[in-house]
Design an enzyme around this catalytic site. Structure first.
Site, PDB file in Angstrom:
ATOM      1  N   TYR D  52       0.849  -1.195   0.000  1.00  0.00           N
ATOM      2  CA  TYR D  52       0.000   0.000   0.000  1.00  0.00           C
ATOM      3  C   TYR D  52       0.881   1.239   0.000  1.00  0.00           C
ATOM      4  CZ  TYR D  52      -3.610  -3.307   1.374  1.00  0.00           C
ATOM      5  OH  TYR D  52      -4.473  -4.363   1.410  1.00  0.00           O
ATOM      6  N   GLU D  53       0.405   2.294  -0.660  1.00  0.00           N
ATOM      7  CA  GLU D  53       1.231   3.490  -0.769  1.00  0.00           C
ATOM      8  C   GLU D  53       1.544   4.113   0.586  1.00  0.00           C
ATOM      9  OE1 GLU D  53      -0.921   6.119  -3.355  1.00  0.00           O
ATOM     10  OE2 GLU D  53      -2.318   6.737  -1.808  1.00  0.00           O
ATOM     11  N   ALA D  54       0.779   3.774   1.602  1.00  0.00           N
ATOM     12  CA  ALA D  54       1.076   4.267   2.949  1.00  0.00           C
ATOM     13  C   ALA D  54       2.351   3.626   3.510  1.00  0.00           C
ATOM     14  CB  ALA D  54      -0.100   4.001   3.881  1.00  0.00           C
TER      15      ALA D  54
END
Lengths: 300, 256, 300, 256
Positions: D52-54
């Site tokens: 996930y981009e997080a």
């Protein structure tokens, strides 16, 4: 699928003659066991890259594994000169390519992040730039002073030692973390050696501690005490006496050869090497525990 | 009271420690610079923060560290980061007040050679360790200090190889290079202290007790200028020596 | 020397009208308490930089604090549109400067590491580059394809929330660590808010967890629950209901104004705001503990 | 046995999940792509790794994540890293096999607009969220997939703003740009699946059961070509629907 194999299998499968190798670990977690296995298997013509060659590369050069050295500081840390590498450089028996620490580590950062180079600010110490044509000038598109660029380093193989990993190569490491993560991402293949193989659930209790994900790892090898005479934070101490001793041994070609025979060629693997060190050394390097305060991730 | 006896190393360490200011963030190696910092921290600079190129910030070693990667620097430190981070987030960003430098040669303008002795880099007469972190420390730390015994071969007119920038050919050239760091502020030797003058040339600004200008001149590879305001350094105090000998280096590894 | 002061004092001392502010935290640890205090103190003409403006900047724009927005994604995460910022952009009431997430975060990385820019590989999506002249082309001195450069971002002030810090600002954080470290090093001044203020010795039990060192921190404020409606991993949950509710409130200027009056201007500080949320909300956001496995640093 | 009833969303999720291969490293957002990945992981691709981009790698959420930064993605994940690291060490370096993309407009050549509706960027008719991570995902993931309802306004001949690159003006232009990623491999809609042909143009390669070519043509903003080898997708199985409805999204938040 488990990537857990023996170290001899990992070196045989993933290290080829002529490869560029990065044995990671700045003064900590230095993967001596893998270095010794490379010597045992008689690998040749390697380009050995490492910020600080340390004893591991001194031994590999002595054993004739290397064609070239890429480095930023050649010394026996805390002791003095790194005699074998130094003499090979002075006598023209070893090619080399030289950077500053920051240059070397920036090369790995570029390699690890998919960039062709990393920029660094100028230092005005231009002699190394003159001596090494791979260090270039870079125009700042925002009109500031030129920067220095160093080219990405993407080793064929990185060897990285960690305190604990699961069988897929998801790894926790702590203490000095030097350039382990960068080397692992920069390399085409990664051989991971670990003090402990733990269950994946144990890795998952502290995901922020996972600096190396299994998805970049080719092989996982369970090698306790793999770093001697270097160390693994929390597991055993640095064997400073051996660093001093090597300063003596490496003064003579004959003594160096006997040491390699006795401790590398005539030992079957790292377990035997460690056993041979004996109880006194084991005891001297033992450390008392000092645990971190846990953190709470919360049950969501 | 007669002056206390001390070694050359103790003399250099004590004088270097006095150059540090409270609150300084110091990029430091092991050995004598480490002792100078710890001495300052225990005397006039309790808020000194020591950072090490291995990525350690605010170490509180329980024993004397024997290498830059000694595990005692880690246990109980304030922070540990990667090597890329220590050089970029800390040093290149400009968070470092003081750097300690060393080298086989230091020249008239404070330039340092730690790479090769001899004119030909590709065929070194003596191959030295190389830059390590010093190329960037010399450029980007606000102030740099050097501790070294005062010997002619260590102080040539011009270095064989420019590993780390002092004032180059003079202060004007360094200024033109627009480096963020201020360069070498002082070279502490066993004879006295040299500091850069208006042109960036190292001149003798202080002598240790009982040392002479002649000794300094004889042991310097260029015609050493003497400051009009030449001072004598204050002798090492009982307290300073006690901290060094009893607390910091009880085995005397770096005090000889 | 302790840097522990009240949040109102920190905002008054370290945030000036016209500053560029970076309130850090990608979807986690968003420093709402500091944002609300900036609103309370009526700061004006701020340039608000953040990868994702989130509700915190929607509220600050609604309150009239902002002149300009620098961002890479404007949305109400998991809900939809960020109505107030969006309408201000559509109506020309707010200047803006736009990047991709990677561009935005690369700008902070450059600012934090002392570089004038960061290189990124090309993406062939050139419209943003045409729309934003600060995005430039960079020649690869090694002869590869041109790269993209984004300029360093060095905010006047960063606000960073962490789980625990000592009074000097040495801080442990975990969970999503987004761009907190980068924002702290990039900024000229750093206001740190923390769930817990702990003793320095507690920080020192796990130095690898210290992402932000006190030496870059200007002020430390003890603000439990500072992130509501965002969250602090292990301390409380994200208040998704409020994110949904804001989607309703922010549809009307009047409702937005009443919300600001009731929850920001008419509350003295964050403690009062949290108290006002009431026990039901507190209970809903409570999380059960899930501790990390400690690591052993060893007694050396 | 009569075919099972399912929603358009379920249809798209099931078909997208089948495009994933075991061992794929997928850069994924929340909502439908997240469900497609989790479904694949529970059926034919147990070794799928979701990032996930997080900055989350290998999440094992205990509840349905409601935002990209949901804490349930963290507790029990394999690894968490900074945002700079996820985009550089993972995505730019080339560790990502699959990216899921979305956008208000997808054009004939798979180009995506998530930035503004209208011709003038500086005076947007509708201001959309912007790139977020998608500009780089579209360029650097080995394969990209899009899930979107089949509506004419979503499929214009040409996007108003090029947020993320598909095949640009055609496959040749993308190839000239030397991006490491292979570009959009399939667009899964509620009518069928479009895939790029030799020129990079999206053509209809499969229809879902009971959907027609006419429906697809009417709801596409360019003269939609139909593959010579037009297939019919396999209906969602009982097992797939059960996993979606009972395990992954019991409240039906993303399944309507």
């Amino acid at each position: 699928m488990s990537k857990l194999i023996s170290l001899s299998e990992a070196i045989a499968s993933f290290v080829q003659d002529g490869d560029t190798l990065y044995a990671a670990g700045f003064t900590h977690l230095i993967p001596f066991a893998a270095g010794h296995e490379i010597i045992r298997q008689g690998k040749k013509n390697l380009t050995l890259a490492r910020a600080t060659p340390d004893l591991i590369y001194d031994q590999m050069v002595a054993a004739g594994c290397a064609r070239k050295m890429v480095f930023s500081y050649i010394g026996n840390p805390g002791v003095g000169s790194l005699r074998i590498v130094r003499s090979a450089l002075e006598n023209g028996r070893l090619e080399w390519e030289e950077y500053s620490h920051f240059g070397m580590i920036s090369r790995l950062q570029a390699g690890a992040t998919g960039l062709p180079f990393m920029p660094m600010k100028q230092t005005a110490a231009t002699d190394l730039e003159k001596a090494n044509p791979r260090i270039k000038r870079l125009t700042d598109p925002y009109g500031g002073p030129d920067l220095i660029a160093v080219p990405a380093l993407n080793p064929d193989v990185a060897v990285v030692h960690v305190q604990r990993a699961d069988q897929n190569g998801n790894a926790h490491l702590w203490g000095i973390i030097g350039e382990q993560k960068e080397a692992a991402f920069a390399a085409k293949k990664v051989i991971l050696t670990a003090e402990e193989i733990v269950d994946e659930t144990s890795i998952r209790t502290d995901p922020n501690r996972t600096l190396i994900p299994g998805l970049v790892v080719s092989a996982v090898c369970h090698i306790p005490k793999a770093c001697h005479p270097s160390y693994a934070q929390g597991y055993y101490d640095r064997d400073n006496q051996f660093y001093l001793q090597w300063d003596q041994i490496s003064q003579s070609l004959e003594n160096t050869q006997s040491w390699l025979d006795e401790w590398v060629f005539d030992t079957k693997d790292h377990a035997e090497y460690w056993h041979k060190l004996g109880r006194q050394v084991h005891n001297r390097l033992r450390v008392k525990p000092r645990q971190s305060t846990p953190v709470n991730y919360g049950e969501y | 009271m007669s002056p206390l006896a001390y070694s050359s190393s103790e003399l250099m360490i004590v004088n270097a420690s006095r150059l540090l200011r409270d609150g300084d963030v110091v990029f430091v190696g092991v050995g004598q610079p480490n002792l100078a910092c710890n001495l300052a921290k225990r005397t006039h600079a309790p808020n000194l923060v020591m950072i090490y190129e291995a990525g350690v910030i605010g170490a509180e070693p329980a024993r004397l560290p024997l290498s830059i990667g000694d595990p005692t620097l880690i246990s109980g430190a304030l922070a540990v980061c990667s090597m890329y981070d220590i050089f970029s987030f800390y040093l290149q960003r400009g968070c470092v007040d003081v750097g300690f430098m060393g080298g086989a040669q230091i020249d008239r303008f404070g330039n340092i050679n730690a790479t090769v002795i001899g004119a030909d880099y590709s065929k070194p007469k003596v191959r030295l360790p190389g830059s390590g972190g010093s190329q960037e420390i010399a450029a980007w730390a606000n102030r740099c200090y050097i501790m070294t015994p005062h010997q002619k071969r260590r102080f040539p007119e011009k270095v064989d190889f420019l590993t780390s920038a002092g004032y180059l050919s003079g202060r004007a050239e360094r200024e033109a290079a627009a480096l963020r760091g201020g360069g070498v502020q002082a070279v502490v030797t066993d004879l006295g202290i040299m500091e850069p003058d208006h042109s960036g040339e190292l001149v003798l600004t202080a002598l240790h007790p009982q040392k002479t200008v002649e000794e300094a001149r004889e042991n310097t590879g260029w015609p050493l200028k003497i400051s009009d305001d030449l001072k004598e350094t204050t002798p090492a105090s009982e307290q300073e020596l006690a901290i060094l000998r009893l607390e910091l280096d009880p085995d005397g590894l770096y005090l000889k």
